[in-house]
Structure formats: structure tokens, C-alpha cells
Motif scaffolding. Sequence first.
Motif, short mmCIF file in Angstrom:
data_model
loop_
_atom_site.label_atom_id
_atom_site.label_comp_id
_atom_site.label_asym_id
_atom_site.label_seq_id
_atom_site.Cartn_x
_atom_site.Cartn_y
_atom_site.Cartn_z
N MET A 14 0.82 -1.21 0.00
CA MET A 14 0.00 0.00 0.00
C MET A 14 0.85 1.25 0.00
O MET A 14 0.37 2.33 -0.40
CB MET A 14 -0.93 0.01 1.21
N LEU A 15 2.08 1.14 0.46
CA LEU A 15 3.02 2.26 0.41
C LEU A 15 3.74 2.31 -0.93
O LEU A 15 3.84 3.37 -1.57
CB LEU A 15 4.04 2.13 1.54
N ILE A 16 4.24 1.17 -1.38
CA ILE A 16 5.09 1.10 -2.57
C ILE A 16 4.31 1.38 -3.84
O ILE A 16 4.73 2.19 -4.68
CB ILE A 16 5.78 -0.28 -2.65
N VAL A 17 3.17 0.71 -4.02
CA VAL A 17 2.44 0.80 -5.29
C VAL A 17 1.94 2.22 -5.58
O VAL A 17 2.21 2.76 -6.67
CB VAL A 17 1.28 -0.22 -5.32
N PRO A 18 1.21 2.87 -4.65
CA PRO A 18 0.75 4.23 -4.97
C PRO A 18 1.90 5.20 -5.24
O PRO A 18 1.81 6.02 -6.16
CB PRO A 18 -0.03 4.64 -3.70
N TYR A 19 2.94 5.11 -4.44
CA TYR A 19 4.06 6.05 -4.62
C TYR A 19 4.65 5.92 -6.02
O TYR A 19 4.86 6.93 -6.72
CB TYR A 19 5.14 5.79 -3.57
N TRP A 20 4.90 4.69 -6.44
CA TRP A 20 5.57 4.52 -7.74
C TRP A 20 4.62 4.69 -8.91
O TRP A 20 5.06 4.97 -10.03
CB TRP A 20 6.31 3.18 -7.78
N ALA A 194 -7.65 -0.55 -15.05
CA ALA A 194 -8.14 -0.77 -13.69
C ALA A 194 -9.29 -1.77 -13.68
O ALA A 194 -9.36 -2.65 -12.81
CB ALA A 194 -8.57 0.55 -13.07
N ALA A 195 -10.20 -1.64 -14.65
CA ALA A 195 -11.35 -2.54 -14.71
C ALA A 195 -10.90 -4.00 -14.87
O ALA A 195 -11.46 -4.90 -14.23
CB ALA A 195 -12.26 -2.15 -15.87
N PHE A 230 -1.94 -4.91 -10.92
CA PHE A 230 -2.63 -3.62 -10.81
C PHE A 230 -1.71 -2.49 -11.25
O PHE A 230 -2.09 -1.63 -12.05
CB PHE A 230 -3.10 -3.41 -9.37
N PHE A 231 -0.50 -2.49 -10.74
CA PHE A 231 0.46 -1.44 -11.08
C PHE A 231 0.70 -1.39 -12.59
O PHE A 231 0.63 -0.32 -13.21
CB PHE A 231 1.78 -1.70 -10.35
N LEU A 232 0.97 -2.54 -13.19
CA LEU A 232 1.31 -2.58 -14.62
C LEU A 232 0.12 -2.20 -15.49
O LEU A 232 0.26 -1.43 -16.45
CB LEU A 232 1.81 -3.98 -14.98
N ILE A 235 -0.82 1.59 -15.16
CA ILE A 235 0.17 2.48 -15.75
C ILE A 235 0.20 2.39 -17.27
O ILE A 235 0.26 3.41 -17.98
CB ILE A 235 1.58 2.17 -15.19
N TYR A 236 0.13 1.18 -17.77
CA TYR A 236 0.38 0.98 -19.20
C TYR A 236 -0.89 0.78 -20.03
O TYR A 236 -0.82 0.58 -21.23
CB TYR A 236 1.32 -0.21 -19.41
N TRP A 237 -2.08 0.84 -19.39
CA TRP A 237 -3.31 0.71 -20.18
C TRP A 237 -4.25 1.84 -19.75
O TRP A 237 -4.98 1.71 -18.80
CB TRP A 237 -3.97 -0.64 -19.95
#
Length: 237
Positions: A14-20, A194-195, A230-232, A235-237
Motif C-alpha cells: 500500500m506504500l510502494i504501489v501508490p508512490y511509484w 483498472a477494470a 494492478f500497477f502494470l 500504468i500501461y493501459w
Amino acid sequence: MKWYIPREHGAWAMLIVPYWIGASISGVQWSHLLFFIGLFALYFAQAPLLTYIRNPKNKDVWPSFFAYISIGSIIIIPFFLTNFSLLWISLSILPLFMINLVFAKLKKERWFINDLIAIIALSSLLLLAYRLTEPAIHFEAYKYVLLNVLFFTGSVFHVKSLIREKNNKMFQRTSIFYHIMVVIFTAVLQLFGAALTFLLSLLKTLYVPKSYLKRPLQIGVVEIINSVLFFLLVIYW
């Protein structure tokens, strides 16, 4: 000196993903890495602090607490001095972390509302990463904060339904309903990355046999994989 390390490894994501995510949408620079190291040190400081709040008899927490605070402050304060917006954002998030400390003092840390407050606070760190290299905070940053809040709330629903609420049928039905609604919500807004992530989370909730997810380590591995996806996808879609 005993080095206290946060036990809630899910909160690390929860710290790493939003920040990056914030760093990625604003353009990653070396300053993001340096600021993150300071932020991570300050996050680690909550482990000895919470230990003391839970049991004031633990007097050995302070050396590690002040070590983490010192490391984090040395790194982050220069950023605050050159970019006051980072300071104001941090001060606006701080009350949420203070509420978490109150729940710890009351021994109500497992309450869902406490988890939600922590999710909002940690997801808002995205704004720090974004503002680090952007001249102002634009609407897209808040959109990504919301997506992080929705995603990690779903994660909390899923994990609790497997552990503390595993015999609570109402909670499990609420979890499934929530996952369905966030898929529809993000699809309607045409946030297809996200969906898709939320759809995968829904399928995980519905079809991954609970017999495969009995141990915290197994649950944690699945949630880490889901967080990476989720991150990928976001960010990329």
C-alpha cells in the motif's frame, strides 16, 4: 539495539504501489528514489511506535524509532525546504496516520474503518511522488489515488474474508458485491486497465479455492502478484 520492522507486510504494498504509480505518471527521476528511501524510513518508524502504544512496557523501542526518524528526516527535509508543496501535502495526510495511532491505543486496529483510513493515507502518498516533479497536482493524480483506494479496499475485503471473517457469510457477500461494483464503476469510466485488474480480483475472490489460501504467506503471495498486475495495467493501459 533491536530493530523493529513493520509486521503488516500488506501495508508495504500500500506504500510502494501508490508512490511509484505517482512517480510513473509524472516521469520517474532519481529524486523519486531518494525521496522514497526517506519515506520508507519514516514508515518503518511506526513499527517501534506502535509497539510502545500497544504496550508501554516496551522501553527498548526508542533507539530504533529515533534512528528511523533521523534517517528519514535527513533525506526528506531538504525536499521540503525546496518544495513547500510537499510539506503541505504531508501535513494534510498526517492526521490520518494519527487516527491509526488512536485505533492502536484503543486496541481496535482490526476494525475495517481503521484499514480504510490507512488505505486513504498511504494511497495519498501518490500525490507526493507526483508533485515531486510536477509544477502542480492535476486531476489525473487524484484519479489514480482513487483507483488505489478502490484496489486496496478490495484487497482488505478479500484478506479479511479468508482470515478474520472467514465464517461471516454477510461479510463475504459484501466483499463480492464490492468487487462487482468496482468493475462496473471503472468500466463505465473507461478505465479499462483498472477494470481488468478489478475483474481479476473478482475472479480470484469467486473461484480461487479457499483451501489454497489458508496460510498468511499463501494469501500474501497472491496479493503481491495482484498488486503487481494492478500497477502494470493501470500504468500501461
